[in-house]
Scaffold this motif. Structure first.
Motif, PDB file in Angstrom:
ATOM      1  N   TRP A 129       1.553  14.056-105.081  1.00 20.01           N
ATOM      2  CA  TRP A 129       2.984  13.949-105.380  1.00 20.01           C
ATOM      3  C   TRP A 129       3.824  14.674-104.341  1.00 20.01           C
ATOM      4  O   TRP A 129       5.031  14.446-104.255  1.00 20.01           O
ATOM      5  CB  TRP A 129       3.278  14.517-106.761  1.00 20.01           C
ATOM      6  CG  TRP A 129       2.729  13.686-107.888  1.00 20.01           C
ATOM      7  CD1 TRP A 129       1.992  12.544-107.796  1.00 20.01           C
ATOM      8  CD2 TRP A 129       2.859  13.968-109.289  1.00 20.01           C
ATOM      9  NE1 TRP A 129       1.656  12.085-109.054  1.00 20.01           N
ATOM     10  CE2 TRP A 129       2.184  12.940-109.987  1.00 20.01           C
ATOM     11  CE3 TRP A 129       3.481  14.972-110.024  1.00 20.01           C
ATOM     12  CZ2 TRP A 129       2.107  12.895-111.380  1.00 20.01           C
ATOM     13  CZ3 TRP A 129       3.414  14.946-111.407  1.00 20.01           C
ATOM     14  CH2 TRP A 129       2.731  13.903-112.077  1.00 20.01           C
ATOM     15  N   GLY A 130       3.211  15.575-103.593  1.00 18.51           N
ATOM     16  CA  GLY A 130       3.939  16.267-102.538  1.00 18.51           C
ATOM     17  C   GLY A 130       5.107  17.079-103.067  1.00 18.51           C
ATOM     18  O   GLY A 130       4.995  17.810-104.051  1.00 18.51           O
ATOM     19  N   GLN A 131       6.249  16.941-102.410  1.00 18.71           N
ATOM     20  CA  GLN A 131       7.411  17.758-102.772  1.00 18.71           C
ATOM     21  C   GLN A 131       8.056  17.330-104.093  1.00 18.71           C
ATOM     22  O   GLN A 131       8.943  18.022-104.608  1.00 18.71           O
ATOM     23  CB  GLN A 131       8.432  17.734-101.633  1.00 18.71           C
ATOM     24  CG  GLN A 131       7.912  18.377-100.343  1.00 18.71           C
ATOM     25  CD  GLN A 131       7.361  19.790-100.567  1.00 18.71           C
ATOM     26  OE1 GLN A 131       8.098  20.701-100.950  1.00 18.71           O
ATOM     27  NE2 GLN A 131       6.059  19.976-100.339  1.00 18.71           N
ATOM     28  N   TRP A 132       7.608  16.211-104.664  1.00 27.90           N
ATOM     29  CA  TRP A 132       8.047  15.853-106.015  1.00 27.90           C
ATOM     30  C   TRP A 132       7.508  16.846-107.049  1.00 27.90           C
ATOM     31  O   TRP A 132       7.984  16.888-108.187  1.00 27.90           O
ATOM     32  CB  TRP A 132       7.613  14.442-106.370  1.00 27.90           C
ATOM     33  CG  TRP A 132       8.383  13.380-105.658  1.00 27.90           C
ATOM     34  CD1 TRP A 132       7.987  12.651-104.575  1.00 27.90           C
ATOM     35  CD2 TRP A 132       9.713  12.928-105.978  1.00 27.90           C
ATOM     36  NE1 TRP A 132       8.969  11.773-104.190  1.00 27.90           N
ATOM     37  CE2 TRP A 132      10.048  11.924-105.039  1.00 27.90           C
ATOM     38  CE3 TRP A 132      10.649  13.275-106.948  1.00 27.90           C
ATOM     39  CZ2 TRP A 132      11.276  11.267-105.054  1.00 27.90           C
ATOM     40  CZ3 TRP A 132      11.881  12.619-106.968  1.00 27.90           C
ATOM     41  CH2 TRP A 132      12.187  11.635-106.031  1.00 27.90           C
ATOM     42  N   LEU A 135      10.166  19.024-108.613  1.00 25.73           N
ATOM     43  CA  LEU A 135      10.886  18.419-109.733  1.00 25.73           C
ATOM     44  C   LEU A 135      10.016  18.367-110.979  1.00 25.73           C
ATOM     45  O   LEU A 135      10.500  18.600-112.101  1.00 25.73           O
ATOM     46  CB  LEU A 135      11.341  17.000-109.347  1.00 25.73           C
ATOM     47  CG  LEU A 135      12.219  16.266-110.371  1.00 25.73           C
ATOM     48  CD1 LEU A 135      13.496  17.046-110.646  1.00 25.73           C
ATOM     49  CD2 LEU A 135      12.548  14.861-109.864  1.00 25.73           C
ATOM     50  N   ALA A 136       8.738  18.076-110.806  1.00 24.18           N
ATOM     51  CA  ALA A 136       7.819  18.043-111.944  1.00 24.18           C
ATOM     52  C   ALA A 136       7.749  19.409-112.616  1.00 24.18           C
ATOM     53  O   ALA A 136       7.726  19.523-113.844  1.00 24.18           O
ATOM     54  CB  ALA A 136       6.439  17.599-111.482  1.00 24.18           C
ATOM     55  N   VAL A 141       9.447  23.213-117.262  1.00 24.70           N
ATOM     56  CA  VAL A 141      10.250  24.299-117.822  1.00 24.70           C
ATOM     57  C   VAL A 141      11.237  23.754-118.857  1.00 24.70           C
ATOM     58  O   VAL A 141      11.399  24.319-119.946  1.00 24.70           O
ATOM     59  CB  VAL A 141      10.990  25.054-116.711  1.00 24.70           C
ATOM     60  CG1 VAL A 141      11.921  26.113-117.301  1.00 24.70           C
ATOM     61  CG2 VAL A 141       9.989  25.696-115.753  1.00 24.70           C
ATOM     62  N   ALA A 142      11.882  22.647-118.524  1.00 30.39           N
ATOM     63  CA  ALA A 142      12.851  22.043-119.449  1.00 30.39           C
ATOM     64  C   ALA A 142      12.165  21.554-120.725  1.00 30.39           C
ATOM     65  O   ALA A 142      12.681  21.761-121.829  1.00 30.39           O
ATOM     66  CB  ALA A 142      13.573  20.886-118.756  1.00 30.39           C
ATOM     67  N   ALA A 143      10.997  20.929-120.570  1.00 32.11           N
ATOM     68  CA  ALA A 143      10.282  20.415-121.732  1.00 32.11           C
ATOM     69  C   ALA A 143       9.842  21.552-122.648  1.00 32.11           C
ATOM     70  O   ALA A 143       9.929  21.445-123.881  1.00 32.11           O
ATOM     71  CB  ALA A 143       9.070  19.601-121.285  1.00 32.11           C
ATOM     72  N   LEU A 187       2.445  25.359-116.178  1.00 28.82           N
ATOM     73  CA  LEU A 187       2.025  24.404-115.155  1.00 28.82           C
ATOM     74  C   LEU A 187       3.030  24.363-114.004  1.00 28.82           C
ATOM     75  O   LEU A 187       2.666  24.071-112.860  1.00 28.82           O
ATOM     76  CB  LEU A 187       1.864  23.014-115.778  1.00 28.82           C
ATOM     77  CG  LEU A 187       1.446  21.874-114.853  1.00 28.82           C
ATOM     78  CD1 LEU A 187       0.108  22.165-114.184  1.00 28.82           C
ATOM     79  CD2 LEU A 187       1.374  20.556-115.630  1.00 28.82           C
ATOM     80  N   ALA A 188       4.286  24.671-114.311  1.00 28.05           N
ATOM     81  CA  ALA A 188       5.321  24.672-113.278  1.00 28.05           C
ATOM     82  C   ALA A 188       4.968  25.623-112.142  1.00 28.05           C
ATOM     83  O   ALA A 188       5.149  25.301-110.961  1.00 28.05           O
ATOM     84  CB  ALA A 188       6.674  25.050-113.881  1.00 28.05           C
ATOM     85  N   ALA A 189       4.451  26.814-112.465  1.00 28.55           N
ATOM     86  CA  ALA A 189       4.169  27.814-111.433  1.00 28.55           C
ATOM     87  C   ALA A 189       3.080  27.342-110.476  1.00 28.55           C
ATOM     88  O   ALA A 189       3.192  27.524-109.254  1.00 28.55           O
ATOM     89  CB  ALA A 189       3.759  29.136-112.091  1.00 28.55           C
ATOM     90  N   ILE A 190       2.036  26.730-110.989  1.00 30.11           N
ATOM     91  CA  ILE A 190       0.956  26.283-110.107  1.00 30.11           C
ATOM     92  C   ILE A 190       1.377  25.036-109.334  1.00 30.11           C
ATOM     93  O   ILE A 190       0.996  24.861-108.167  1.00 30.11           O
ATOM     94  CB  ILE A 190      -0.342  26.046-110.928  1.00 30.11           C
ATOM     95  CG1 ILE A 190      -1.554  25.971-109.997  1.00 30.11           C
ATOM     96  CG2 ILE A 190      -0.252  24.837-111.810  1.00 30.11           C
ATOM     97  CD1 ILE A 190      -2.882  26.036-110.732  1.00 30.11           C
ATOM     98  N   TRP A 191       2.203  24.173-109.932  1.00 27.17           N
ATOM     99  CA  TRP A 191       2.757  23.032-109.200  1.00 27.17           C
ATOM    100  C   TRP A 191       3.648  23.502-108.053  1.00 27.17           C
ATOM    101  O   TRP A 191       3.574  22.992-106.942  1.00 27.17           O
ATOM    102  CB  TRP A 191       3.534  22.125-110.147  1.00 27.17           C
ATOM    103  CG  TRP A 191       2.745  20.942-110.619  1.00 27.17           C
ATOM    104  CD1 TRP A 191       1.608  20.436-110.080  1.00 27.17           C
ATOM    105  CD2 TRP A 191       3.060  20.089-111.723  1.00 27.17           C
ATOM    106  NE1 TRP A 191       1.182  19.328-110.785  1.00 27.17           N
ATOM    107  CE2 TRP A 191       2.061  19.091-111.786  1.00 27.17           C
ATOM    108  CE3 TRP A 191       4.088  20.080-112.671  1.00 27.17           C
ATOM    109  CZ2 TRP A 191       2.054  18.088-112.760  1.00 27.17           C
ATOM    110  CZ3 TRP A 191       4.087  19.086-113.633  1.00 27.17           C
ATOM    111  CH2 TRP A 191       3.085  18.098-113.678  1.00 27.17           C
TER     112      TRP A 191
END
Length: 249
Positions: A129-132, A135-136, A141-143, A187-191
């Motif tokens: 997904w690269g730099q996407w 956003l993921a 975080v929002a979810a 998961l946001a932090a590792i992404w």
């Protein structure tokens, strides 16, 4: 700047991980002092402590993402990935078994190692997904923030609060456990670590450096390489020493 060979490492990632480990050790030592009644602190509720936990855990997961970016850039195959994954998963099971003995009513069923084991697979499968991934991660975080609000009065609430799905993080009430690191929002932090690592390796690889840390930081680099072993041993050693000290006093 050419990348190191597969068996070499970027010391600056290990040093960053080690700094989080040192902070974690101080945090856990204060937790142990509270557990034995030597100090009185609200470790789980006071923002002073919960903020520290967030930073420590976020740093661990971010460096895990950075390391995965490096591993993929260096051509790490699935066989090597699974060998390391089984070490993490096995260590997670040891943590569960140990805490079932020490904290039978609040044992760790999905703590940091359990979370990392699941997240490593997810980040590996989504690395393209690269730099996407930035956003993921924001979506995670929002979810994690708004999904529980939507479930509060929903018939689905008990399902997501229950043991089958509470590891996702869409809980309206935190489960009773000594450590809880659900998929969302962490998961946001590792992404973000993966996305940052891919960008740095592409544009500014010198930021990560190679091997050859200075004399002051070399011990930290070594410590960072043995993070899993250190994580498993530091608490039993500290708890054992405190218990022995209380018995002898």
């Amino acid at each position: 700047m050419s990348l190191p060979r597969v068996k070499e490492r970027f010391d600056r990632i290990d040093i960053l991980r080690a700094l989080a480990m040192v902070w974690m050790t101080v945090y856990h030592f204060c937790y142990d002092l509270d557990y034995f009644g030597l100090i009185e602190q609200d470790i789980f509720g006071d923002p002073f402590w919960t903020t520290q936990r967030t930073i420590i855990l976020g740093t661990f997961l971010f460096t895990a993402g950075l390391s995965q970016a490096v591993a993929l850039e260096q051509g790490q195959g699935w066989a090597r990935f699974w060998r390391r994954w089984w070490q993490v998963a096995g260590a997670a099971m040891l943590v569960t078994l140990a805490t079932m003995v020490m904290f039978p009513r609040s044992f760790i069923f999905f703590g940091v190692l359990h979370g990392i084991a699941v997240m490593l697979i997810v980040v590996r499968l989504t690395a393209h997904w690269g730099q996407w991934l930035w956003l993921a991660g924001a979506g995670c975080v929002a979810a994690a923030r708004y999904a529980p609000l939507a479930l509060e009065n929903s018939s689905w609430r008990d399902l997501f609060d229950g043991p089958m799905l509470n590891w996702l993080g869409w809980v309206t009430h935190k489960p009773v456990t000594e450590d809880y690191v659900p998929l969302l929002p962490w998961l946001a932090a590792i992404w973000w670590g993966m996305a940052a690592g891919q960008w740095i390796l592409r544009h500014q690889p010198q930021w990560l450096g190679g091997q050859g840390a200075g004399s002051i930081t070399s011990p930290l680099a070594v410590m960072g390489r043995w993070s899993l072993t250190y994580y498993l041993l530091h608490q039993p050693i500290m708890i054992g020493c405190l218990w022995l000290g209380l018995q002898l006093s």
